[in-house]
Design a protein around this motif. Sequence first.
Motif, PDB file in Angstrom:
ATOM      1  N   VAL A 152       1.720  -3.634 -16.414  1.00 42.06           N
ATOM      2  CA  VAL A 152       1.992  -3.262 -15.029  1.00 42.06           C
ATOM      3  C   VAL A 152       2.707  -4.414 -14.342  1.00 42.06           C
ATOM      4  O   VAL A 152       2.195  -5.549 -14.318  1.00 42.06           O
ATOM      5  CB  VAL A 152       0.690  -2.921 -14.275  1.00 42.06           C
ATOM      6  N   ALA A 154       4.131  -5.634 -10.696  1.00 44.48           N
ATOM      7  CA  ALA A 154       3.972  -5.345  -9.273  1.00 44.48           C
ATOM      8  C   ALA A 154       4.645  -6.422  -8.431  1.00 44.48           C
ATOM      9  O   ALA A 154       4.952  -7.525  -8.906  1.00 44.48           O
ATOM     10  CB  ALA A 154       2.492  -5.244  -8.922  1.00 44.48           C
ATOM     11  N   VAL A 163      -4.987  -0.966  -9.140  1.00 40.46           N
ATOM     12  CA  VAL A 163      -4.555  -0.763 -10.522  1.00 40.46           C
ATOM     13  C   VAL A 163      -5.756  -0.617 -11.452  1.00 40.46           C
ATOM     14  O   VAL A 163      -5.846   0.329 -12.243  1.00 40.46           O
ATOM     15  CB  VAL A 163      -3.652  -1.926 -10.977  1.00 40.46           C
ATOM     16  N   ASN A 207       2.213   4.504 -11.049  1.00 41.17           N
ATOM     17  CA  ASN A 207       3.538   4.335 -10.450  1.00 41.17           C
ATOM     18  C   ASN A 207       3.556   4.736  -8.973  1.00 41.17           C
ATOM     19  O   ASN A 207       4.447   4.325  -8.227  1.00 41.17           O
ATOM     20  CB  ASN A 207       4.560   5.167 -11.232  1.00 41.17           C
ATOM     21  N   VAL A 212       3.392  -1.360  -6.968  1.00 46.00           N
ATOM     22  CA  VAL A 212       3.765  -1.316  -8.387  1.00 46.00           C
ATOM     23  C   VAL A 212       5.259  -1.068  -8.523  1.00 46.00           C
ATOM     24  O   VAL A 212       5.808  -0.111  -7.952  1.00 46.00           O
ATOM     25  CB  VAL A 212       2.965  -0.227  -9.126  1.00 46.00           C
ATOM     26  N   VAL A 215       5.778   0.415 -14.799  1.00 46.58           N
ATOM     27  CA  VAL A 215       4.616   0.548 -15.673  1.00 46.58           C
ATOM     28  C   VAL A 215       5.119   0.944 -17.052  1.00 46.58           C
ATOM     29  O   VAL A 215       6.005   1.800 -17.178  1.00 46.58           O
ATOM     30  CB  VAL A 215       3.621   1.623 -15.160  1.00 46.58           C
TER      31      VAL A 215
END
Length: 226
Positions: A152, A154, A163, A207, A212, A215
């Motif tokens: 992930v 971000a 998350v 997503n 974010v 991903v």
Amino acid sequence: MSIQDVIKKSFLQGFQNTDMTMQTVALLLVAAGILGIYLFFVYRFMTADSFYSKNFNVSLILMCVITTAIIITIQSSVVVSLGMVGALSIVRFRTAVKEPLDLIFMFWSISLGIICGAGMLSLAVMLTVGATILVVVFYRLPEVRGSMLLVVNASSGECAESVFRTVGKYDKSYKVKSRNLTKESADFVVEIRQKERDCDSLLMELNEIEEVVSVSMVAHRGDAVY
């Protein structure tokens, strides 16, 4: 001739195999070569979807034949066998075997060489057939929940709680492998065991989190397989 010489002579003659002809030796070496070639194709089939090493695969054939030759030599004379044990004891192998399956195939090749060198060709064939069935059946069994690496990216670390809460909805036993936080971005790598049909839902839900950026999910089997 002293008693010591008689004992020495009887001991040496008792461990000498004089019945083995060159035709028998050639037959055993050819049989070991055929079984090694068969092992070559089995290993190639088993590792078709992962990291395949042709050099390691070729070495399986040579290892089987060379081990057969060593066992035949050891049977011929106890003096030669003791000398060979001393020579092999100074050999050091420094190449690490990372995959457990590679270690199994290496041991399989050595075992075939020992059995062929002992002249038990029927046992070598039985071992080959039985081991092939076991390794193919159990290696190809589908995993109910495959191990995956979730990456992930971000814009900030404030989304970490969101998350991990989202990931926990799909896999409560997830493991955070790494966290990388800077002033402008944050990266998280999480190991999860997830059903393939639920992967898209998890990615879409992650997503939708505002911070974010991207991903991705990577198949994981000890090493990352892309």
